[in-house]
Structures are given as C-alpha cells and as structure tokens.
Design a protein around this motif. Structure first.
Motif, PDB file in Angstrom:
ATOM      1  N   PRO A  27       3.600   2.837  -9.490  1.00 41.38           N
ATOM      2  CA  PRO A  27       2.100   2.250  -9.384  1.00 41.38           C
ATOM      3  C   PRO A  27       1.200   3.306  -9.609  1.00 41.38           C
ATOM      4  O   PRO A  27      -0.040   2.898  -9.782  1.00 41.38           O
ATOM      5  N   GLY A  28       1.328   4.861  -9.609  1.00 45.29           N
ATOM      6  CA  GLY A  28       0.617   5.452  -9.816  1.00 45.29           C
ATOM      7  C   GLY A  28       0.771   6.916  -9.606  1.00 45.29           C
ATOM      8  O   GLY A  28       2.233   7.135  -9.851  1.00 45.29           O
ATOM      9  N   ARG A  43       0.892  -0.953  -0.136  1.00 43.71           N
ATOM     10  CA  ARG A  43      -0.025   0.250   0.106  1.00 43.71           C
ATOM     11  C   ARG A  43       0.797   1.309   0.077  1.00 43.71           C
ATOM     12  O   ARG A  43       1.739   1.455   0.988  1.00 43.71           O
ATOM     13  N   SER A  55      -1.351  -6.575  -9.777  1.00 37.57           N
ATOM     14  CA  SER A  55      -2.686  -6.401  -9.870  1.00 37.57           C
ATOM     15  C   SER A  55      -3.020  -5.491  -8.708  1.00 37.57           C
ATOM     16  O   SER A  55      -2.444  -5.610  -7.680  1.00 37.57           O
ATOM     17  N   GLU A  56      -4.144  -4.797  -9.094  1.00 40.44           N
ATOM     18  CA  GLU A  56      -4.474  -3.838  -7.850  1.00 40.44           C
ATOM     19  C   GLU A  56      -5.273  -4.627  -6.946  1.00 40.44           C
ATOM     20  O   GLU A  56      -6.318  -5.323  -7.376  1.00 40.44           O
ATOM     21  N   VAL A 113      -2.290   3.948  -3.282  1.00 38.48           N
ATOM     22  CA  VAL A 113      -2.530   2.895  -4.181  1.00 38.48           C
ATOM     23  C   VAL A 113      -2.074   1.582  -3.545  1.00 38.48           C
ATOM     24  O   VAL A 113      -1.269   1.658  -3.080  1.00 38.48           O
ATOM     25  N   GLU A 114      -2.846   0.460  -3.825  1.00 36.23           N
ATOM     26  CA  GLU A 114      -2.558  -0.717  -3.202  1.00 36.23           C
ATOM     27  C   GLU A 114      -2.489  -1.887  -4.310  1.00 36.23           C
ATOM     28  O   GLU A 114      -3.298  -1.987  -4.938  1.00 36.23           O
ATOM     29  N   VAL A 115      -1.399  -2.387  -4.287  1.00 31.05           N
ATOM     30  CA  VAL A 115      -0.897  -3.436  -5.439  1.00 31.05           C
ATOM     31  C   VAL A 115      -0.493  -4.669  -4.916  1.00 31.05           C
ATOM     32  O   VAL A 115       0.204  -4.787  -3.954  1.00 31.05           O
TER      33      VAL A 115
END
Length: 261
Positions: free
Chosen positions: A242-243, A223, A259-260, A249-251
C-alpha cells in the motif's frame, strides 16, 4: 512426491486431538486451506509469499518450529523460484538488492478477468456489425411541405400515426462483490491496526513471514506502520504493497476496492 511437510503438520494436529476445522478456526482460515497445507497443495495459495506465510502461521499454531519446514519448502518446492529467497524490494524500485525479482505465479482471478475481457470484446464486435448497416440514402429531391387541409369546423383532429415511444429496458445492474476477504502477507515486520466493520480486531506488530487473513461485510480498514513491508490481497486480487517502505498509511478496503482512509 511428498516432502514430509504435510505429514509433519497433520501428525502434530492429530496428536493434539484437533480437527482441520479446529485449526482453521484458530487461524481464521477456511478448513480447505488447512487441508491444502497438509496435502502440500501450495499452489492453491497464489504464490510463494502467501504459501510460506500460511505455512509459518500453521506451524506456530501447532507449536512447531517453522524454520525447518520453511527450509524444506525452499529446497524442495521453490528451488527454481527466486521469489522464495529473493531479498525484499527497495521502496518504489521493483528491484531487490540482489537484482531483479520475478513475481510469483498470478492468482486465479486473472483467468476470470481474461474471460470477461473476451466476452466484452465479443459483445462489442456484435454491436459493431449490427450498427454497420448503411442507412437508406436520403432523397436529394426537395420535398414540398404538405398543404394543411381546410378547416372543416368540428372535424376531429388527425389521429397520431405512430404510438408513443416505448421506453428502453434498463441495463441489468452488475451485482457487487459480496463481503471482504483480505490477506496481509508480511515481507517485513510492521505494526498494524485492523478495524473490521467498525471494530478493532488486531493492533500489534506482525512479524516477517506471517500471513494474516481478515473477513468483513462492509469495510476493513488497516493502518500500516511499514506500508512497504506488507503485501495485500483483496478478494483474490493481488494489490501489492500500500505504500513505500517505512511509511505510515491507512487504507480502507470494501467489496468495491480500496481507498485511502
């Protein structure tokens, strides 16, 4: 030509009575990566952002001030690479405040991808040659239906002229990647929570310039409090950030990709 960075790191480690394996365990790195820093093989890390992050982390672990070592790195090793001193990228722009920035040298996985593409192209070409043989021209003459033989009572039925179709051999499955090797290179301060195979192993603010390695078997979930400030490398593949900058964002990362969550 040595810049003195590796000698400084090695002398500090030896003065503490530690082996490369001891330092690697404390940093959650491989001993070969510690030796690469001490031997100034910075190209092994796939780019300046990763090399500088590992260098800073190792210096801090040894109790050294990392700034003089980073200044030497920029002056002696990255003097011709704008990635070493370029401003951080604005969210979604790909261009820093001071102008366009060039990506660091591509990691070694790109060469393997190219080899795979070449092999697949060769197999496709061979398949095309095998399938290009023209089928025999069907006769234009109409064919008469065969006359059924007279029923001879108990005569045995005709035996089949051909045997049953043999099943095609299944394609050999591609072996999936084993495990997860995740590197997080901080281009700006960011709070992060890292969960490895269901266990939280990291939950705090990481500072700009740090490089944090994590290993797992099935899944590593991160996260990000500042997604645009963290560059991610998964099993040797640079995934970028990632963003956008400032976003939360959590990946989830697995051997098959990301994947998210």
């Amino acid at each position: 030509m040595s810049t003195g960075i590796g000698d400084t790191l090695r002398e500090a480690r030896e003065a503490q009575g530690r082996t490369p394996e001891d330092a690697a365990h404390a940093l959650r790195l491989r001993s070969g990566q510690v030796r690469a820093l001490e031997e100034e093989r910075f190209g092994d890390f796939g780019g300046d952002v990763y090399a500088r992050g590992f260098l800073k982390s190792y210096a801090v672990e040894l109790g050294l001030d990392p700034q003089p070592l980073l200044d030497t790195y920029r002056a002696e090793i990255s003097s011709g690479d704008p990635m070493a001193t370029a401003p951080l990228v604005a969210p979604g722009s790909g261009i820093g405040v001071g102008g366009p920035r060039r990506r660091s040298a591509p990691p070694g996985w790109i060469a393997w991808v190219l080899v795979g593409v070449i092999v697949l192209a060769g197999l496709a070409f061979i398949g095309q040659l095998a399938g290009s043989r023209a089928p025999e021209q069907a006769s234009s003459e109409p064919t008469e239906a065969p006359v059924a033989p007279a029923d001879d009572g108990d005569a045995a039925p005709d035996e089949p002229t051909t045997g049953p179709d043999e099943p095609d051999e299944p394609d050999e499955p591609v072996a999936p990647a084993e495990g997860i090797e995740l590197f997080l290179a901080l281009e700006a301060d960011s709070w992060m929570r890292v969960t490895v195979d269901g266990t939280i192993v990291f939950e705090q603010v990481a500072s700009e310039g740090e490089t944090l390695p994590f290993s797992g078997e099935d899944e590593v979930t991160v996260r990000f409090g500042n997604a645009g400030g963290v560059r991610v490398e998964l099993n040797g593949e640079d995934l970028g950030t990632p963003g956008p900058r400032g976003s939360v964002v959590e990946v989830s990362y697995t051997p098959d990709g990301q994947s998210e969550a």
